[in-house]
Design a protein around this motif. Sequence first.
Motif, PDB file in Angstrom:
ATOM      1  N   TRP A  74      43.844  22.269  48.866  1.00 28.74           N
ATOM      2  CA  TRP A  74      44.918  22.269  49.802  1.00 28.74           C
ATOM      3  C   TRP A  74      45.676  23.867  49.492  1.00 28.74           C
ATOM      4  N   VAL A  75      46.117  23.538  48.842  1.00 33.84           N
ATOM      5  CA  VAL A  75      46.763  25.175  47.920  1.00 33.84           C
ATOM      6  C   VAL A  75      46.452  26.682  47.889  1.00 33.84           C
ATOM      7  N   GLY A  76      44.736  25.812  47.126  1.00 31.50           N
ATOM      8  CA  GLY A  76      43.684  27.138  46.960  1.00 31.50           C
ATOM      9  C   GLY A  76      42.981  27.691  48.330  1.00 31.50           C
ATOM     10  N   ALA A  77      43.112  26.300  49.279  1.00 28.22           N
ATOM     11  CA  ALA A  77      42.840  26.772  50.720  1.00 28.22           C
ATOM     12  C   ALA A  77      43.857  27.887  51.121  1.00 28.22           C
ATOM     13  N   ALA A  78      45.315  27.981  51.209  1.00 28.87           N
ATOM     14  CA  ALA A  78      46.127  28.000  51.645  1.00 28.87           C
ATOM     15  C   ALA A  78      46.582  29.566  50.959  1.00 28.87           C
ATOM     16  N   PHE A  79      46.048  29.851  49.677  1.00 32.35           N
ATOM     17  CA  PHE A  79      46.527  31.004  49.518  1.00 32.35           C
ATOM     18  C   PHE A  79      45.293  32.062  49.815  1.00 32.35           C
ATOM     19  N   LEU A  80      43.646  31.893  49.824  1.00 28.39           N
ATOM     20  CA  LEU A  80      42.501  32.306  50.238  1.00 28.39           C
ATOM     21  C   LEU A  80      42.742  32.786  51.402  1.00 28.39           C
ATOM     22  N   LEU A  81      43.215  31.540  52.158  1.00 27.62           N
ATOM     23  CA  LEU A  81      43.575  32.250  53.753  1.00 27.62           C
ATOM     24  C   LEU A  81      44.651  33.178  53.800  1.00 27.62           C
ATOM     25  N   GLY A  82      45.859  33.664  52.695  1.00 27.25           N
ATOM     26  CA  GLY A  82      46.813  34.871  53.399  1.00 27.25           C
ATOM     27  C   GLY A  82      46.164  35.682  52.792  1.00 27.25           C
ATOM     28  N   TYR A  83      45.389  35.016  51.537  1.00 30.40           N
ATOM     29  CA  TYR A  83      45.072  36.237  51.598  1.00 30.40           C
ATOM     30  C   TYR A  83      43.907  37.401  52.094  1.00 30.40           C
ATOM     31  N   ALA A  84      43.111  36.510  52.756  1.00 25.06           N
ATOM     32  CA  ALA A  84      41.896  36.935  53.747  1.00 25.06           C
ATOM     33  C   ALA A  84      42.892  37.542  54.397  1.00 25.06           C
ATOM     34  N   ALA A  85      44.151  36.993  55.075  1.00 19.63           N
ATOM     35  CA  ALA A  85      44.692  37.590  56.253  1.00 19.63           C
ATOM     36  C   ALA A  85      45.402  39.385  56.096  1.00 19.63           C
ATOM     37  N   LEU A  86      45.597  39.127  55.020  1.00 16.96           N
ATOM     38  CA  LEU A  86      45.953  41.227  54.090  1.00 16.96           C
ATOM     39  C   LEU A  86      44.553  41.384  54.079  1.00 16.96           C
ATOM     40  N   ALA A  87      43.451  41.434  53.409  1.00 20.45           N
ATOM     41  CA  ALA A  87      42.220  41.774  53.611  1.00 20.45           C
ATOM     42  C   ALA A  87      42.058  42.458  55.170  1.00 20.45           C
ATOM     43  N   ALA A  88      42.250  41.333  56.089  1.00 22.71           N
ATOM     44  CA  ALA A  88      41.233  41.822  57.288  1.00 22.71           C
ATOM     45  C   ALA A  88      42.703  43.158  58.305  1.00 22.71           C
ATOM     46  N   ARG A  89      44.305  42.393  57.514  1.00 20.65           N
ATOM     47  CA  ARG A  89      45.022  43.696  58.071  1.00 20.65           C
ATOM     48  C   ARG A  89      45.059  44.844  57.426  1.00 20.65           C
ATOM     49  N   ARG A  90      44.367  45.351  56.225  1.00 20.69           N
ATOM     50  CA  ARG A  90      44.028  46.639  56.529  1.00 20.69           C
ATOM     51  C   ARG A  90      42.807  47.492  56.374  1.00 20.69           C
ATOM     52  N   ALA A  91      41.882  46.696  56.629  1.00 22.35           N
ATOM     53  CA  ALA A  91      40.432  46.286  57.418  1.00 22.35           C
ATOM     54  C   ALA A  91      40.678  47.418  58.922  1.00 22.35           C
ATOM     55  N   LEU A  92      42.397  46.308  59.736  1.00 25.08           N
ATOM     56  CA  LEU A  92      42.631  46.577  61.040  1.00 25.08           C
ATOM     57  C   LEU A  92      42.896  48.320  60.931  1.00 25.08           C
ATOM     58  N   ARG A  93      43.588  48.409  59.333  1.00 17.29           N
ATOM     59  CA  ARG A  93      44.562  50.369  59.636  1.00 17.29           C
ATOM     60  C   ARG A  93      44.150  51.160  58.572  1.00 17.29           C
ATOM     61  N   PRO A  94      43.506  51.237  58.793  1.00 21.35           N
ATOM     62  CA  PRO A  94      42.376  52.561  58.435  1.00 21.35           C
ATOM     63  C   PRO A  94      43.169  53.806  57.671  1.00 21.35           C
ATOM     64  N   GLN A  95      44.151  53.930  57.774  1.00 25.86           N
ATOM     65  CA  GLN A  95      45.077  54.904  57.402  1.00 25.86           C
ATOM     66  C   GLN A  95      45.699  54.452  56.309  1.00 25.86           C
ATOM     67  N   ARG A  96      45.711  53.408  56.264  1.00 26.72           N
ATOM     68  CA  ARG A  96      46.500  52.805  54.534  1.00 26.72           C
ATOM     69  C   ARG A  96      45.703  52.135  53.628  1.00 26.72           C
ATOM     70  N   LEU A  97      44.204  52.816  54.393  1.00 31.71           N
ATOM     71  CA  LEU A  97      43.321  52.380  52.901  1.00 31.71           C
ATOM     72  C   LEU A  97      42.927  53.598  51.679  1.00 31.71           C
ATOM     73  N   GLU A  98      43.436  54.630  51.421  1.00 32.81           N
ATOM     74  CA  GLU A  98      43.282  55.483  50.949  1.00 32.81           C
ATOM     75  C   GLU A  98      43.162  54.931  49.177  1.00 32.81           C
ATOM     76  N   THR A  99      42.219  56.050  48.696  1.00 37.86           N
ATOM     77  CA  THR A  99      42.638  55.444  47.182  1.00 37.86           C
ATOM     78  C   THR A  99      43.857  56.004  46.776  1.00 37.86           C
ATOM     79  N   THR A 100      44.459  57.430  47.325  1.00 38.22           N
ATOM     80  CA  THR A 100      45.510  57.713  46.907  1.00 38.22           C
ATOM     81  C   THR A 100      46.215  58.184  47.839  1.00 38.22           C
ATOM     82  N   GLY A 101      47.417  58.644  47.647  1.00 38.81           N
ATOM     83  CA  GLY A 101      48.634  58.592  49.049  1.00 38.81           C
ATOM     84  C   GLY A 101      49.204  57.303  49.325  1.00 38.81           C
ATOM     85  N   GLN A 102      48.099  55.990  47.960  1.00 40.27           N
ATOM     86  CA  GLN A 102      49.422  54.824  48.622  1.00 40.27           C
ATOM     87  C   GLN A 102      49.453  53.925  47.654  1.00 40.27           C
ATOM     88  N   ALA A 103      51.200  53.545  47.503  1.00 43.12           N
ATOM     89  CA  ALA A 103      52.062  53.572  46.752  1.00 43.12           C
ATOM     90  C   ALA A 103      50.718  52.030  45.882  1.00 43.12           C
TER      91      ALA A 103
END
Length: 199
Positions: A74-103
């Motif tokens: 249960w703990v692992g599932a919660a963490f993985l789903l949270g990490y998935a949400a962060l990755a999905a958020r990055r995928a929906l905001r391409p302007q924040r995905l550059e390897t340079t210029g991002q802190a």
Amino acid sequence: MLTSALAGFAASAVLIIAIGAQNAFVLRQGLRREHVLPVVLTCAFSDLALICAGIAGLGAVINAQPGLVTAICWVGAAFLLGYAALAARRALRPQRLETTGQAPATLRATLLTCLALTYLNPHVYLDTVLLLGSVAQQHPHRWLFGIGAATASLLWFVALGAGAHRLAPLLARPSAWRVLDGLIATVMTALGITLIVQA
């Protein structure tokens, strides 16, 4: 003796190379060239510790506590789903995905994420502690089996982290990072759902 070491190497390689939370994180860090060596060493030494624990008999202790396995799921599932949400958020905001210029993330934050993806993922215990530990017990030289398994882990993470930069030209565009983060989100979501079903 050599047979046990080679068997450990092969068994570990088969389990580690599959796309999972650790691999996706190491790949992303390698592509961003952020704290790659500490991440690789953290993953490799964590696998070494878990392999040794499995060979020493921790797997039998975990198997005897089904409630503990359920809680970890249960703990692992919660963490993985949270990490998935962060990755999905990055995928929906391409302007924040550059390897340079991002802190860049701090080393502390990066290592904490790496440790969480390692130790909060029940698949790590199922594969490394239970499965490899059980297989090692069947070999006359179980600790050589463990050395072989740990060597495969180290070589894989070094290759993944150090070789990821070769993919950088392919991921120079934000759209490519959207695809990568979308894939990571999908993998993490699938792993999280699998853990919920198993719990």
